[in-house]
Design an enzyme around this catalytic site. Sequence first.
Site, PDB file in Angstrom:
ATOM      1  N   GLU A 138      -5.151   2.835   6.516  1.00  0.00           N
ATOM      2  CA  GLU A 138      -4.820   2.736   5.087  1.00  0.00           C
ATOM      3  C   GLU A 138      -5.417   3.963   4.386  1.00  0.00           C
ATOM      4  OE1 GLU A 138      -5.329  -1.086   3.166  1.00  0.00           O
ATOM      5  OE2 GLU A 138      -6.089  -0.122   1.352  1.00  0.00           O
ATOM      6  N   SER A 161     -10.928  -1.042   2.978  1.00  0.00           N
ATOM      7  CA  SER A 161     -10.275  -1.409   4.247  1.00  0.00           C
ATOM      8  C   SER A 161      -9.806  -0.143   4.938  1.00  0.00           C
ATOM      9  CB  SER A 161      -9.059  -2.296   3.989  1.00  0.00           C
ATOM     10  OG  SER A 161      -9.472  -3.474   3.352  1.00  0.00           O
ATOM     11  N   ARG A 204       0.815  -1.230   0.000  1.00  0.00           N
ATOM     12  CA  ARG A 204       0.000   0.000   0.000  1.00  0.00           C
ATOM     13  C   ARG A 204       0.846   1.276   0.000  1.00  0.00           C
ATOM     14  NH1 ARG A 204      -2.205  -3.339  -1.596  1.00  0.00           N
ATOM     15  NH2 ARG A 204      -4.109  -4.372  -0.924  1.00  0.00           N
TER      16      ARG A 204
HETATM   17  C1  FAD Z   1     -15.631  -0.398  -1.585  1.00  0.00           C
HETATM   18  C2  FAD Z   1     -14.143  -0.211  -1.688  1.00  0.00           C
HETATM   19  C3  FAD Z   1     -13.324  -1.298  -1.930  1.00  0.00           C
HETATM   20  C4  FAD Z   1     -11.931  -1.146  -2.010  1.00  0.00           C
HETATM   21  N1  FAD Z   1     -11.158  -2.236  -2.262  1.00  0.00           N
HETATM   22  C5  FAD Z   1      -9.824  -2.092  -2.363  1.00  0.00           C
HETATM   23  C6  FAD Z   1      -8.981  -3.224  -2.639  1.00  0.00           C
HETATM   24  O1  FAD Z   1      -9.436  -4.349  -2.829  1.00  0.00           O
HETATM   25  N2  FAD Z   1      -7.640  -3.010  -2.711  1.00  0.00           N
HETATM   26  C7  FAD Z   1      -7.082  -1.786  -2.539  1.00  0.00           C
HETATM   27  O2  FAD Z   1      -5.851  -1.645  -2.625  1.00  0.00           O
HETATM   28  N3  FAD Z   1      -7.863  -0.701  -2.281  1.00  0.00           N
HETATM   29  C8  FAD Z   1      -9.198  -0.817  -2.191  1.00  0.00           C
HETATM   30  N4  FAD Z   1      -9.982   0.289  -1.928  1.00  0.00           N
HETATM   31  C9  FAD Z   1      -9.341   1.596  -1.673  1.00  0.00           C
HETATM   32  C10 FAD Z   1      -9.152   2.496  -2.924  1.00  0.00           C
HETATM   33  O3  FAD Z   1     -10.089   2.171  -3.933  1.00  0.00           O
HETATM   34  C11 FAD Z   1      -7.733   2.361  -3.474  1.00  0.00           C
HETATM   35  O4  FAD Z   1      -6.762   2.765  -2.525  1.00  0.00           O
HETATM   36  C12 FAD Z   1      -7.541   3.197  -4.757  1.00  0.00           C
HETATM   37  O5  FAD Z   1      -6.285   2.912  -5.308  1.00  0.00           O
HETATM   38  C13 FAD Z   1      -7.618   4.711  -4.507  1.00  0.00           C
HETATM   39  O6  FAD Z   1      -7.728   5.345  -5.775  1.00  0.00           O
HETATM   40  P1  FAD Z   1      -8.419   6.783  -5.933  1.00  0.00           P
HETATM   41  O7  FAD Z   1      -8.302   7.170  -7.367  1.00  0.00           O
HETATM   42  O8  FAD Z   1      -9.780   6.769  -5.373  1.00  0.00           O
HETATM   43  O9  FAD Z   1      -7.435   7.662  -5.068  1.00  0.00           O
HETATM   44  P2  FAD Z   1      -7.785   8.768  -3.966  1.00  0.00           P
HETATM   45  O10 FAD Z   1      -8.505   8.120  -2.829  1.00  0.00           O
HETATM   46  O11 FAD Z   1      -8.405   9.939  -4.599  1.00  0.00           O
HETATM   47  O12 FAD Z   1      -6.296   9.130  -3.495  1.00  0.00           O
HETATM   48  C14 FAD Z   1      -5.479   8.158  -2.873  1.00  0.00           C
HETATM   49  C15 FAD Z   1      -4.036   8.667  -2.869  1.00  0.00           C
HETATM   50  O13 FAD Z   1      -3.553   8.715  -4.207  1.00  0.00           O
HETATM   51  C16 FAD Z   1      -3.067  10.018  -4.505  1.00  0.00           C
HETATM   52  N5  FAD Z   1      -3.276  10.278  -5.935  1.00  0.00           N
HETATM   53  C17 FAD Z   1      -4.425  10.127  -6.645  1.00  0.00           C
HETATM   54  N6  FAD Z   1      -4.203  10.408  -7.942  1.00  0.00           N
HETATM   55  C18 FAD Z   1      -2.891  10.753  -8.052  1.00  0.00           C
HETATM   56  C19 FAD Z   1      -2.047  11.151  -9.142  1.00  0.00           C
HETATM   57  N7  FAD Z   1      -2.506  11.246 -10.394  1.00  0.00           N
HETATM   58  N8  FAD Z   1      -0.752  11.424  -8.892  1.00  0.00           N
HETATM   59  C20 FAD Z   1      -0.251  11.322  -7.629  1.00  0.00           C
HETATM   60  N9  FAD Z   1      -1.005  10.964  -6.566  1.00  0.00           N
HETATM   61  C21 FAD Z   1      -2.301  10.675  -6.786  1.00  0.00           C
HETATM   62  C22 FAD Z   1      -3.847  10.932  -3.601  1.00  0.00           C
HETATM   63  O14 FAD Z   1      -3.176  12.160  -3.411  1.00  0.00           O
HETATM   64  C23 FAD Z   1      -3.890  10.086  -2.335  1.00  0.00           C
HETATM   65  O15 FAD Z   1      -2.692  10.189  -1.654  1.00  0.00           O
HETATM   66  C24 FAD Z   1     -11.368   0.147  -1.859  1.00  0.00           C
HETATM   67  C25 FAD Z   1     -12.208   1.258  -1.626  1.00  0.00           C
HETATM   68  C26 FAD Z   1     -13.572   1.086  -1.555  1.00  0.00           C
HETATM   69  C27 FAD Z   1     -14.440   2.296  -1.346  1.00  0.00           C
END
Ligand code: FAD
Length: 315
Positions: free
Chosen positions: A307, A237, A187
């Site tokens: 996380e 999570s 992560r």
């Molecule tokens: C129902 C549910 C299920 C999930 N299941 C999983 C799973 O199975 N496995 C898992 O790993 N995660 C899971 N997640 C968590 C989440 O989806 C992941 O961590 C995902 O990668 C976050 O992506 P995001 O685009 O929403 O990022 P955000 O939540 O918007 O941001 C997360 C981080 O990424 C950074 N970021 C975003 N875009 C950029 C960019 N272009 N450049 C630099 N930094 C950037 C942000 O600044 C922040 O630090 C789940 C979430 C939910 C709601």
Amino acid sequence: MEYKTTEALAEALRKLIPAADIRVAEPMEGHSTFRAGGAADLFIDLESVADLRTCVTLLSREEMPFFLLGRGSNLLVSDKGYPGAVLHLCGAAFKELVIEETKLTAGASVTLHQAAQAAYEAGLSGMEALSGIPGTVGGALTMNAGAYGTEMKDVVQRVTALDLRQLSETEEGIVRLSAEEMCFAYRGSVAKTRPLVFLEAELALTPGQQEDIRARMQELQAKRTEKQPLEFPSAGSTFKRPEGHFAGKLIEDAGLRGYRAGGAQVSEKHCGFIINTGGATATDILTLMRQVRDRVRETSGVTLEPEVMILGEEF
Ligand SMILES: Cc1cc2nc3c(=O)[nH]c(=O)nc-3n(C[C@H](O)[C@H](O)[C@H](O)COP(=O)(O)OP(=O)(O)OC[C@H]3O[C@@H](n4cnc5c(N)ncnc54)[C@H](O)[C@@H]3O)c2cc1C
């Protein structure tokens, strides 16, 4: 600092980057899958890398902190809001998806679901286990998102990013990182130590049978629906998996299944998820996270680490 108010800074940005949509005091509730949280001082929808560069250059000069938003699926914004600018890459340049033989190139704002769907349509395997993660490529690179035995590190070959340390009038700041240079870990990635905005990722996939790819995606989606409280807002999570343990099991063993603080609740279905049962504030969620951490520490000696990224408040 040249601009005395957020409104004046917003006006200056509007003149410099007219294609961007710039909002002052933007409620963040709708930008986080937790559906909670206060307002960001500035919220900027960016159309191009050039605009992104201009924007961060001015924000840095004005000493205004900024945060890169993906889909907000791993994000909790404090009720007090975020005293900075939230940057959102929404232009077509960030949503491009190209497949050449077994290489899939996806812009930072492409969702993992879209990338997996395109891979499936092209008969390419490798994205099946990641397809149900509700985030963007940019967010997934930052987090080294993973599920069911696959992490981003297993498919990423090369990443294009804007290195904010290399931004100046004369330098473009675009860097290309190999998978090794991404320093993927559980992560986390190089983003923890280096100020990078991810723009695009090249993913190395392998040819596969379409029906097998679809069957695997459907099987894993069914597992998610069965095991996870997808019917409630959450950020997945809540805590990282502590070495040698599962966060959900530790929380369950601490007797916290269904435990509540205001509208926030430890999911009855999956103790690793804190859910918003309706009307939860970010304070409810944070309070519950702290209570869970403390109780698990008392009962097991293990300290859970979030996380979820917390914006605008210390955990
Ligand atoms: C129902 C549910 C299920 C999930 N299941 C999983 C799973 O199975 N496995 C898992 O790993 N995660 C899971 N997640 C968590 C989440 O989806 C992941 O961590 C995902 O990668 C976050 O992506 P995001 O685009 O929403 O990022 P955000 O939540 O918007 O941001 C997360 C981080 O990424 C950074 N970021 C975003 N875009 C950029 C960019 N272009 N450049 C630099 N930094 C950037 C942000 O600044 C922040 O630090 C789940 C979430 C939910 C709601």
